[in-house]
Design an enzyme around this catalytic site. Structure first.
Site, PDB file in Angstrom:
ATOM      1  N   GLU A  69      -6.156  -7.800  -1.465  1.00 21.75           N
ATOM      2  CA  GLU A  69      -6.578  -7.917  -0.104  1.00 21.75           C
ATOM      3  C   GLU A  69      -8.122  -7.707  -0.349  1.00 21.75           C
ATOM      4  OE1 GLU A  69      -4.853  -5.523   2.763  1.00 21.75           O
ATOM      5  OE2 GLU A  69      -2.947  -6.082   2.172  1.00 21.75           O
ATOM      6  N   GLU A 101       0.963  -1.150  -0.013  1.00 23.65           N
ATOM      7  CA  GLU A 101      -0.284  -0.082   0.052  1.00 23.65           C
ATOM      8  C   GLU A 101       0.986   1.146   0.034  1.00 23.65           C
ATOM      9  OE1 GLU A 101      -2.974  -0.352   3.065  1.00 23.65           O
ATOM     10  OE2 GLU A 101      -4.235  -1.457   1.807  1.00 23.65           O
TER      11      GLU A 101
HETATM   12  C1  GAL Z   1      -4.513  -3.175   4.395  1.00 22.66           C
HETATM   13  C2  GAL Z   1      -3.003  -3.545   4.771  1.00 22.66           C
HETATM   14  C3  GAL Z   1      -3.111  -4.931   5.649  1.00 22.66           C
HETATM   15  C4  GAL Z   1      -3.818  -4.776   6.666  1.00 22.66           C
HETATM   16  C5  GAL Z   1      -5.458  -4.579   6.297  1.00 22.66           C
HETATM   17  C6  GAL Z   1      -6.496  -4.500   7.274  1.00 22.66           C
HETATM   18  O1  GAL Z   1      -4.372  -1.666   4.535  1.00 22.66           O
HETATM   19  O2  GAL Z   1      -2.337  -3.525   3.483  1.00 22.66           O
HETATM   20  O3  GAL Z   1      -1.569  -5.157   6.004  1.00 22.66           O
HETATM   21  O4  GAL Z   1      -3.426  -3.765   7.653  1.00 22.66           O
HETATM   22  O5  GAL Z   1      -5.254  -3.261   5.519  1.00 22.66           O
HETATM   23  O6  GAL Z   1      -6.599  -3.382   8.009  1.00 22.66           O
END
Ligand code: GAL
Length: 655
Positions: free
Chosen positions: A303, A143
């Site tokens: 994700e 990110e």
């Molecule tokens: C994303 C991040 C993950 C985890 C996820 C859930 O922004 O890449 O590592 O933090 O959010 O909060």
């Protein structure tokens, strides 16, 4: 076949669990496992002492269970020993002091020391795994945001950036207009990042300085991605490389950042609690259309929401039945070809120990995993989906230039760039029409309608291309606060707004009223009367005809919206910010004139998106609400349960 993936952190779990975890994933039908992005301190626990055995084992085990790995480069969290030895690798805060350790992402992407260590670890990873068939792809860092760093290195580089861009101090002073408030630079040493401390506001600074600094920070992030991409490609020329993006206040120019990468990717966390304002229901669809627009092709989700959120706020409510599957298929409908769920099991420690994965701490099968199982089964029946893509005839233009400039200089209360983008996008989407959000520098070929929300920082090249597009038969819809500044955020002297767009719009702004949160009315030539807010441009028409007029106040009956026939095409200028219903009417007219079919019976929150390919295609109907929705589709009634997705082939069969 749409790929299903899982985000897994082998370093968080006892090795005895790995085999069982991968076996359970295999049973689900998972294709990829994403790992490694925060594991530098395990890979290099002491300077120069590398431990890849555990990663070898994890990758090998995943492969034995039929899954390929998406490997993250671990540069988001360098080990603490590195900062202890080299405090200059730390990112510096906006006030010019080093940040505090303890969270993540605290490295300066431009630090030569950081780059040296990063080159070593990324290089070793690429040498070891780069050509291995078990590796499906690489994720660079995690990110990545604009490198808003104020360390001595970034300060020197920012000076260099300005020097390269302007050549002389005289040219910089002129371009930025530093004569106001006695800000003229007489030596390059005086130039620093615009430092901020509490009590200071960005909009008190010279906007040209702020805009160039934002460009520089964004370019630094892109450079960091390029640097790592080259390290991997040098060792594994065929590697598929991406990075996981997210929307934030510190967003870099994604179009630039993804240039050297093979596929755009996004972290998709749609709201577990649906917005109270039903008008916000299309926000996630907007995000997905934006990500697809980065490369104007299908994308990945690295994700995907797998459980209730936590850490960045209190624990969110649980996901409603159907939500896990509904949101996953929404992403597919908008062009995702791979969905990697965050994360397999909820962490038992650390700040995110209540940011839930698919499984809870107890590791038992639960409602979320059962739903994922169903999703995998459903996708297996649709193998041809991945040969399709979202083809749109309508595009919304986006530019980080506009975003930065309008953040630096707020135009009025209730006036925000993202609102402008969303109002146009959502109106098109809400009528079941595919819409791309693309860079203002992308080609307009293939589109029939181009929507241009607030082109504030004027790029004459974009203006010329839009003129050409309209002249040759396209429709352009341009909104207020366009053509306001030059590329250095300086006003354009001696020309009425919307300056470079005046000829194509056939009108000029004779006066404006930044009405902020006040609301007023406008009436349209189509008979409707709508609430407006935020901004009122009072238009004087040249070749254009009025499309809407203000009601009341001292500018009653003065045009608010105009329509101009320009060459073979049409240009609408929208001088105000209306309520959503109005955008649907305007878009309906613009789309119909171009022969684009709309569905006007969709209830709010029901989305229709179509993916097509050489062998046909699929239409997705998604009910993004918690009520069942019944509506007319053609001559029959359709019912969608809360969060339900129904899929139809373009030839009309339900699948
Ligand atoms: C994303 C991040 C993950 C985890 C996820 C859930 O922004 O890449 O590592 O933090 O959010 O909060």
């Amino acid at each position: 076949m749409i790929q299903i993936g899982i985000d897994y952190y082998p370093e968080h779990w006892d090795r005895t669990l790995w085999d069982e975890d991968f076996a359970r994933m295999e049973q689900l039908g998972v294709h990829t496992v994403r790992m490694g992005e925060f594991s530098w301190c395990r890979l290099e626990p002491k300077e120069g002492e590398f431990h890849f055995e555990w990663l070898d084992e994890a990758i090998g085990l995943a492969a034995r269970h039929g899954m390929r790995v998406i490997l993250g480069t671990p540069t988001n969290c360098p080990p603490l020993w590195l900062f202890e030895r080299h405090p200059d690798a730390l990112q510096y805060d906006p006030d010019g002091t080093p940040t505090h350790l303890g969270i993540r992402g605290h490295r300066c992407m431009m630090s030569p020391v950081l780059r040296r260590y990063a080159a070593k670890i990324v290089g070793l990873l690429a040498e070891r795994y780069g050509s291995r068939p078990e590796i499906a792809a690489w994720q660079i860092d995690n990110e990545i945001e604009s490198n808003h760093c104020t360390c001595p290195t970034c300060t020197a580089l920012f000076r260099q950036y300005a020097q390269t861009k302007y050549g002389t101090l005289e040219a910089l002073n002129k371009a930025w207009g530093t004569d106001v408030w006695g800000g003229e630079y007489s030596s390059w040493q005086q130039l620093t990042p615009p430092l901020l401390r509490s009590g200071f506001r960005r909009d008190w600074y010279n906007p040209a300085w702020l805009l160039d600094y934002e460009r520089f920070c964004s370019e630094s992030a892109a450079d960091f991605v390029r640097f790592q991409t080259e390290l991997i490609r040098a060792r594994a020329p065929k590697a598929v490389i991406t990075t996981n993006s997210c929307f934030s206040g510190g967003m870099p120019d994604f179009h630039r950042m993804f240039e050297p990468l093979d596929v755009a990717a996004y972290d998709n966390y749609p709201p577990v609690t649906l917005p109270k304002d039903p008008e916000q229901l299309y926000s996630n669809a907007f995000a997905l259309d934006f990500i697809r627009g980065i490369k104007q092709k299908n994308f990945w989700i690295l994700e995907q929401l797998g459980g209730p959120m936590g850490c960045w706020g209190p624990i969110s409510p649980s996901m409603e039945p159907g939500m896990l599957e509904g949101y996953a298929l929404q992403a597919v409908a908008h062009g995702a070809d791979l969905l990697s769920f965050f994360r397999w099991r909820t962490s038992i420690s650390g700040a995110e120990m209540f940011c839930h994965g698919l499984l809870d701490h107890d590791n038992r099968k639960n409602r979320r995993l059962t739903e994922l199982e169903g999703l995998c089964r459903r996708l297996r029946k649709l193998p041809a989906l991945s040969d399709t893509t979202v083809v749109s005839q309508v595009a919304v233009l986006y530019s980080s230039e506009q975003e930065y400039a309008l953040k630096n200089q707020r135009q009025s209360e209730r006036f925000a760039y993202w609102t402008q983008l969303r109002l146009l996008h959502d109106a098109v989407l809400s009528m079941g029409v595919n819409v791309d959000v693309i860079s203002q520098n992308a080609s307009f070929e293939g589109y029939r309608v181009v929507l241009v929300p607030t082109h504030f920082v004027t790029d004459p090249n974009v203006a010329a291309r839009l003129e050409q597009f309209a002249a040759s038969g396209g429709t352009v819809v341009l909104t207020n606060r366009s053509g306001v500044t030059d590329r250095n955020a300086k006003g354009i002297p001696g020309r009425s707004l919307p300056t470079a767009f005046s000829a194509m719009c056939g009108c000029r702004v004779m006066e404006y009223d930044a009405i902020g949160s006040k609301t007023q009315l406008m009436r349209t030539t189509r008979g409707g009367c709508y609430r407006i807010t935020g901004w009122c441009d009072l238009l004087e028409l040249d070749t254009a005809v009025p499309w809407a007029w203000y009601v009341g106040r001292y500018y009653a009956d003065i045009p608010a919206i105009s329509k101009n026939h320009f060459g073979k095409g049409t240009v609408y200028y929208v001088g105000t910010v209306g309520e959503r219903a109005f955008y649907r009417v305007l878009m309906k007219e613009a789309l119909t004139e171009q022969g684009i079919e709309t569905i006007e019976t969709l209830p709010q929150g029901v989305e229709v998106c179509t993916r097509t390919g050489p062998g046909g295609g699929y239409r997705f109907f998604f009910n993004n609400t918690l009520d069942s929705q019944r509506f007319l589709l053609g001559s029959s009634h359709m019912v969608l349960q809360p969060m339900e997705v129904r899929i139809q082939t373009v030839s009309g069969e339900w699948v």
